[in-house]
Design a protein around this motif. Sequence first.
Motif, PDB file in Angstrom:
ATOM      1  N   ALA A  16       8.686  -0.307   7.959  1.00  0.00           N
ATOM      2  CA  ALA A  16       8.503   1.127   8.220  1.00  0.00           C
ATOM      3  C   ALA A  16       8.172   1.876   6.929  1.00  0.00           C
ATOM      4  CB  ALA A  16       9.748   1.708   8.869  1.00  0.00           C
ATOM      5  N   LEU A  17       8.851   1.545   5.825  1.00  0.00           N
ATOM      6  CA  LEU A  17       8.558   2.185   4.543  1.00  0.00           C
ATOM      7  C   LEU A  17       7.148   1.854   4.064  1.00  0.00           C
ATOM      8  CD1 LEU A  17      11.934   1.771   2.639  1.00  0.00           C
ATOM      9  CD2 LEU A  17      10.890   3.901   3.430  1.00  0.00           C
ATOM     10  N   LEU A  22       1.570   3.581   3.165  1.00  0.00           N
ATOM     11  CA  LEU A  22       0.133   3.415   3.396  1.00  0.00           C
ATOM     12  C   LEU A  22      -0.463   4.652   4.071  1.00  0.00           C
ATOM     13  CD1 LEU A  22      -0.044  -0.329   4.481  1.00  0.00           C
ATOM     14  CD2 LEU A  22      -0.896   0.683   2.352  1.00  0.00           C
ATOM     15  N   ALA A  23       0.271   5.248   5.012  1.00  0.00           N
ATOM     16  CA  ALA A  23      -0.196   6.485   5.659  1.00  0.00           C
ATOM     17  C   ALA A  23      -0.323   7.601   4.631  1.00  0.00           C
ATOM     18  CB  ALA A  23       0.752   6.883   6.785  1.00  0.00           C
ATOM     19  N   LEU A  28      -3.592  11.178   1.230  1.00  0.00           N
ATOM     20  CA  LEU A  28      -3.978  11.656  -0.092  1.00  0.00           C
ATOM     21  C   LEU A  28      -5.466  11.431  -0.351  1.00  0.00           C
ATOM     22  CD1 LEU A  28      -0.952  10.536  -2.300  1.00  0.00           C
ATOM     23  CD2 LEU A  28      -1.498  12.833  -1.493  1.00  0.00           C
ATOM     24  N   ALA A  29      -5.993  10.321   0.124  1.00  0.00           N
ATOM     25  CA  ALA A  29      -7.426  10.047  -0.050  1.00  0.00           C
ATOM     26  C   ALA A  29      -8.271  11.062   0.713  1.00  0.00           C
ATOM     27  CB  ALA A  29      -7.746   8.637   0.424  1.00  0.00           C
ATOM     28  N   ILE A  80       8.309   8.561 -11.902  1.00  0.00           N
ATOM     29  CA  ILE A  80       7.910   7.671 -10.815  1.00  0.00           C
ATOM     30  C   ILE A  80       6.915   8.393  -9.913  1.00  0.00           C
ATOM     31  CG2 ILE A  80       8.727   6.361  -8.822  1.00  0.00           C
ATOM     32  CD1 ILE A  80      11.457   6.210 -10.286  1.00  0.00           C
ATOM     33  N   ASP A  81       5.757   7.790  -9.701  1.00  0.00           N
ATOM     34  CA  ASP A  81       4.733   8.353  -8.834  1.00  0.00           C
ATOM     35  C   ASP A  81       4.759   7.674  -7.479  1.00  0.00           C
ATOM     36  OD1 ASP A  81       3.771  10.111 -10.689  1.00  0.00           O
ATOM     37  OD2 ASP A  81       2.096   8.870 -11.320  1.00  0.00           O
ATOM     38  N   LEU A  82       4.352   8.412  -6.457  1.00  0.00           N
ATOM     39  CA  LEU A  82       4.224   7.816  -5.129  1.00  0.00           C
ATOM     40  C   LEU A  82       3.090   6.808  -5.096  1.00  0.00           C
ATOM     41  CD1 LEU A  82       4.717  10.892  -2.795  1.00  0.00           C
ATOM     42  CD2 LEU A  82       6.308   9.029  -3.221  1.00  0.00           C
ATOM     43  N   VAL A  83       2.055   7.096  -5.884  1.00  0.00           N
ATOM     44  CA  VAL A  83       0.901   6.205  -5.944  1.00  0.00           C
ATOM     45  C   VAL A  83       0.818   5.654  -7.366  1.00  0.00           C
ATOM     46  CG1 VAL A  83      -1.593   6.029  -5.630  1.00  0.00           C
ATOM     47  CG2 VAL A  83      -0.285   7.658  -4.251  1.00  0.00           C
ATOM     48  N   PRO A  84       1.009   4.356  -7.537  1.00  0.00           N
ATOM     49  CA  PRO A  84       0.952   3.777  -8.886  1.00  0.00           C
ATOM     50  C   PRO A  84      -0.412   4.003  -9.544  1.00  0.00           C
ATOM     51  CG  PRO A  84       1.755   2.174  -7.276  1.00  0.00           C
ATOM     52  CD  PRO A  84       1.281   3.365  -6.511  1.00  0.00           C
ATOM     53  N   ASP A  85      -0.394   4.112 -10.864  1.00  0.00           N
ATOM     54  CA  ASP A  85      -1.611   4.425 -11.612  1.00  0.00           C
ATOM     55  C   ASP A  85      -2.688   3.350 -11.527  1.00  0.00           C
ATOM     56  OD1 ASP A  85      -0.585   6.853 -12.338  1.00  0.00           O
ATOM     57  OD2 ASP A  85       0.147   6.173 -14.280  1.00  0.00           O
TER      58      ASP A  85
END
Length: 144
Positions: A16-17, A22-23, A28-29, A80-85
């Motif tokens: 679920a996480l 991914l959603a 964000l995209a 800490i970012d939700l989307v890694p660099d």
Amino acid sequence: MTGYWWMDALIGLAVALLVTWLALIIMLAIVRPHGGMLREAMRLLPDVLRLVRRLAADRELPRRVRVRLGLLLVYLASPIDLVPDFIPVLGYADDAIIVTAVLRSVVRRAGLDAVRQHWPGTDDGFAALARITGIDRRPPPSDT
């Protein structure tokens, strides 16, 4: 086998996480600034940070708006970012994208005038911010 229900629950939680993350990446995209707007958003970042801090401290704004802005400041300060660099484009743009989404919601709830009142930069900078975030697009007047 009934003694391992917690293992199934743990696997279900992990899936679920992952699906939620991914959603978020897909969302964000979709809402990211396109073209040169991302560079412009990064240029405005110092003024935007001051704007968010000023809006969060404004007691005249609805509490939900101030809480949302406070959470945004905590997220921006977090290492800490939700989307890694390492994820192309989105990795470095996630902060700008999230700021854009929060500012749009602030304008919907508090109004464009509140954001304009607290803007610390130049008029050209505010025009660029409005263009990047789409906050200058007001809904058409209703016929009521």
